[in-house]
Design a protein around this motif. Structure first.
Motif, PDB file in Angstrom:
ATOM      1  N   TYR A 647       5.188   3.472 -11.686  1.00  0.00           N
ATOM      2  CA  TYR A 647       3.845   2.536 -10.880  1.00  0.00           C
ATOM      3  C   TYR A 647       3.113   2.628 -12.013  1.00  0.00           C
ATOM      4  N   SER A 648       2.399   1.675 -12.094  1.00  0.00           N
ATOM      5  CA  SER A 648       0.981   1.615 -12.912  1.00  0.00           C
ATOM      6  C   SER A 648       0.241   0.493 -12.264  1.00  0.00           C
ATOM      7  N   PHE A 667      -1.389  -2.147  -6.786  1.00  0.00           N
ATOM      8  CA  PHE A 667      -1.278  -1.730  -7.866  1.00  0.00           C
ATOM      9  C   PHE A 667       0.822  -2.251  -8.113  1.00  0.00           C
ATOM     10  N   LEU A 669       4.305  -1.648  -8.703  1.00  0.00           N
ATOM     11  CA  LEU A 669       6.150  -0.432  -8.487  1.00  0.00           C
ATOM     12  C   LEU A 669       7.301  -1.397  -9.483  1.00  0.00           C
ATOM     13  N   THR A 681       6.662   4.380  -1.567  1.00  0.00           N
ATOM     14  CA  THR A 681       5.032   4.682  -1.720  1.00  0.00           C
ATOM     15  C   THR A 681       4.252   5.408  -1.045  1.00  0.00           C
ATOM     16  N   SER A 712       9.760  -5.779  -9.924  1.00  0.00           N
ATOM     17  CA  SER A 712       8.212  -5.004  -9.977  1.00  0.00           C
ATOM     18  C   SER A 712       8.307  -6.021  -8.244  1.00  0.00           C
ATOM     19  N   GLY A 745       1.050   7.632  -6.096  1.00  0.00           N
ATOM     20  CA  GLY A 745       2.321   7.249  -6.554  1.00  0.00           C
ATOM     21  C   GLY A 745       3.919   7.809  -5.202  1.00  0.00           C
TER      22      GLY A 745
END
Ligand code: NOJ
Length: 759
Positions: A647-648, A667, A669, A681, A712, A745
């Motif tokens: 996750y970022s 976000f 993934l 998620t 992603s 998360g």
């Protein structure tokens, strides 16, 4: 030109929608007119008859009352004193009782036939707790659709499902029947299941009426003991217990069932606040409420009603529209009306609600429309249904641990020992509520694995889990003495590349009346596990059970653990596909796994308390145990995959909003592992302070994202006023201004964090 075509399409679509809405409205007006005119023809006795539900002549799902003899039931059926029956199944049997109601009573009003179709009819789906672990609302809806199609083909019109009771206590046997501990997930799952059962058209021959149960608070039975007292405060009632029930109303659920428990001193069945004020008045519910089995007469044992007549009066006045198996409405309601103790207008209201559903089901037009033996033959157990429940089963499996990457297994060239009392069991995977299923019809793990020919499998049972044949109605006796098979199992494990151990709970060890004081592996299974571990550490533990268990030793020592629940008919095939990596597990726990039964009730959305953390080293004055951590073994929302997700890039479109505005959370993934996989998620929100204390975090969004290795995707959630509203000190749903945190998360421990202010 393209635009013109598009415009025309839009006009046609909107038009079609409009016509559809008009049709629905016209149909319901017509039904109201018919209900009114039928009601006008009915005597008081006939009205009371509609409010009476009897059990059939065989399958019993509760204690039989003294009056429950067959001759009396027939007599009442013939005199129009029965509006519904439960536990009658099969087109032939349904037709028989329906024929009496239609041909022998004065007004010929058909019966509505009910059955506990909880997780499948003949083709059995995973237990509802397992389905919730998939978080896959589309699959859940389809699975309920399979159940509805088969039940309807067998003459049934109404299922007593979904159970939408939230529970935080794994001792309670009925956690298997719900969606776990969380109101947000519970509401989504409840909605999906109602839609699955009822479809888009209740009068279609492949749908049944659903029933939201048990209203309310049943999942909070003290100490997890079934039927026990419930005492919960206003905030928990409104913010935790009610939301899934409200969601079923949004899904247009046709019926509600009240509950065995008392709630804050008043039995749910005689509870005016619940049934009249909240449900029918505040929520404007128009369906009907059925009592639970004998729950009207049980108000005498509760010490709330002095006798049967008093109980009938309390229940009718409180809003229980139909009496399941108490025999009290049929006995006393007419007198109660004559004596002025129950207003006939309330009886009319109940009957109107019941008749409405009968019209909607199409029973009034053709009472035998669900009684076609050819359709019954064709639909039940069809390949399409097997495929759908297999898909549901695979998606329900949760990977709890895979430390040494024992999984997925090689498809050939390895030696496998398959050990455990549930490894070849063809019955337990059917779970607890599978009244219509034939015994021993699940694909066992052994059978599922045997379909893959490449590996050598040695099977040993090890220990027996139970001492005698188990059934839905009798106590399930666990074997705690016969150790004779342990040595054979140990021998089987020696020198094998991998040992698959199928341990857990028997199918009839969870469900109604199956509370447990211990959450350890029952019987001699822990002893078997440790004996095998001594000779071979390469163990994959397949936990087959209906509730969270305390498996601390296994969690510490066993390298791989899969939670495989009771997965229904296709159990072994689903498990084999996951073991061999044909399906990458993506389930996430819908209920916390405790470390110790002493931590129960345990749940992720707890309150912070005034002393949440240790104030200084060694100081004792904070909210904790001196002999156990506060943390669970596996938290809500937890589950692994054969691949890894990263996750970022958490961003907010704005860090404040007001009124009816909204903000977007985004976000990225990324699948950083080497298998394609799906990640659930999750978004949690914390309201930092409120007029009523708020949980440390609450699930407020989730999305399943499927990614190829290296791929992603940007995921987004919307946050608006509705999402942050709760039942405040003002005793209404509203959003309070203040600061909020957001966590993103793959579980309720999600750590990627941001925040916003609501003005
Ligand atoms: C009692 C259970 O509590 C309820 O859920 C079920 O539907 C009825 N028995 C009928 O079997």
């Amino acid at each position: 030109m393209k635009n013109l075509v598009f415009l025309w399409l839009l006009v046609i679509l909107i038009g079609a929608d409009f016509t559809y809405a008009q049709d629905v409205a016209a149909k319901s007006d017509e039904i109201e007119r018919k209900v009114d005119s039928l009601l006008g023809l009915m005597t008081l006795a006939e009205k009371v008859g509609q409010m009476n539900q009897y059990n059939g002549f065989w399958d019993v799902t509760g204690p039989t009352p003294d009056e429950g003899d067959a001759a009396k039931k027939y007599e009442h059926l013939r005199s129009g004193m029965v509006g519904s029956m439960l536990n009658v199944q099969g087109t032939e049997e349904v037709r028989k009782v329906q024929k009496i109601a239609v041909e022998e009573t004065r007004l010929g009003i058909p019966l509505i036939i009910a059955f506990d179709v909880i997780h499948g009819y003949k083709t059995i789906s995973p237990i509802p707790l397992a389905e919730a672990a998939s978080w896959d609302l589309d699959a859940i809806r389809k699975s309920a659709g399979v159940a509805a199609e088969e039940a309807a083909a067998s003459g049934i019109n109404w299922t007593f499902a979904p159970m939408v009771d939230i529970s935080r206590d794994a001792r309670w046997g009925r956690v298997m029947e719900g969606a776990g501990e969380d109101p947000f997930l519970g509401a989504k799952v409840g909605y999906a299941r109602v839609k699955g059962f009822q479809g888009d058209d209740l009068s279609a021959v492949n749908t049944v009426a659903a029933c939201a149960k048990h209203f309310a608070g049943y999942g909070f039975s003290e100490a997890g003991r079934d039927y026990n007292t419930v005492d919960v405060g206003t905030s928990t009632l409104h913010n935790v217990i009610f939301p899934p029930f409200k969601a079923t109303i949004e899904a247009d659920v046709k019926t509600f069932m009240n509950a065995f428990n008392e709630l804050n001193g008043i039995p749910a069945t005689g509870n005016r606040f619940l049934q009249r004020e909240v449900l029918k008045q505040d929520w404007g519910y128009e369906g009907f409420v059925v009592s639970d089995w004998g729950s009207i007469s049980e108000m005498i044992s509760h010490g709330y009603a002095k006798d049967g007549k008093h109980a009938a009066m309390l229940a009718a006045n409180a809003g229980s529209d139909m009496d399941m198996e108490s025999y009290l409405y049929v006995k006393h309601l007419q007198d109660l009306v004559d004596e002025g103790k129950v207003d006939e207008a309330l009886i009319d209201d109940s009957v109107r609600r019941i008749l409405r559903v009968k019209y909607e089901l199409g029973l009034m037009d053709d009472p035998y429309r669900y009684c076609d033996p050819e359709r019954e033959e064709e639909v039940i157990g069809s390949q399409k249904n097997q495929d759908l429940v297999l898909d549901m089963a695979k998606k329900s499996i949760v990977l709890l641990k895979n430390e040494t990457d024992l999984l997925p297994l090689e498809k050939s060239g390895i030696k496998i020992a398959l050990i455990g009392p549930l490894a070849a069991d063809k019955d337990s995977p059917l779970g607890s509520w599978r009244l219509a299923a034939d015994a021993n019809t699940a694909v066992s793990v052994l059978e599922g694995l045997e379909a893959y020919k490449g590996n050598e499998i040695t099977y040993a049972k090890g220990v027996d889990l139970i001492t005698e044949e188990a059934s839905f109605i009798k106590e399930t006796k666990i074997n705690t003495s016969n150790r004779t098979g342990i040595e054979e199992a140990v021998e089987a494990a020696k020198g094998k590349d991998v040992v698959l151990m199928v341990l857990g709970g028997h199918g009839f060890q969870s469900g109604e009346g199956r509370s447990r004081a211990s959450l350890d592996l029952p019987g001699l299974q822990q002893e078997l596990l440790e004996a095998v571990y001594k000779v071979n550490k390469n163990i994959v533990l397949l936990l087959m059970n209906g509730r969270p268990l305390t498996i601390n030793w296994a969690a510490e020592n066993v390298p791989s653990i899969l939670e495989v629940w009771h997965l229904g008919t296709q159990s072994g095939n689903a498990i084999a596909e996951v073991l061999y990596g044909e399906h990458n597990p993506s389930g996430k726990l819908p209920m916390t796994f405790p470390r110790s039964v002493g931590q129960v009730p345990i749940y992720y959305n707890y309150k912070n308390t005034g002393r949440p953390t240790i104030p200084a080293p060694d100081l004792v004055f904070w909210s904790h145990y001196i002999d156990e951590s506060n943390d669970p073994l596996y938290e809500f929302g937890y589950g692994l995959s054969y691949t890894d997700f990263e996750y970022s890039d958490l961003k907010l479109s704005n860090n404040s909003f007001s009124g009816d505005e909204s903000i977007t959370v985004t976000f990225t993934l990324k699948n950083t592992g080497s298998y394609a996989g799906t990640e659930v998620t999750q978004m949690y929100i914390r309201d930092l302070f409120g007029s009523v204390t708020r949980p440390v975090r609450e699930l407020k969004g989730f999305e399943l994202v499927t990614l190829e290795p290296g791929e992603s995707k940007t995921v987004s959630f919307t946050v608006d006023k509705e999402l942050i509203s709760y039942y405040t000190a003002n005793e209404k749903w509203e959003a309070e201004p203040g600061d909020f945190k957001i966590f993103i998360g793959g579980s309720s421990n999600a750590s990627m964090e941001t925040g916003f202010t609501y003005n």
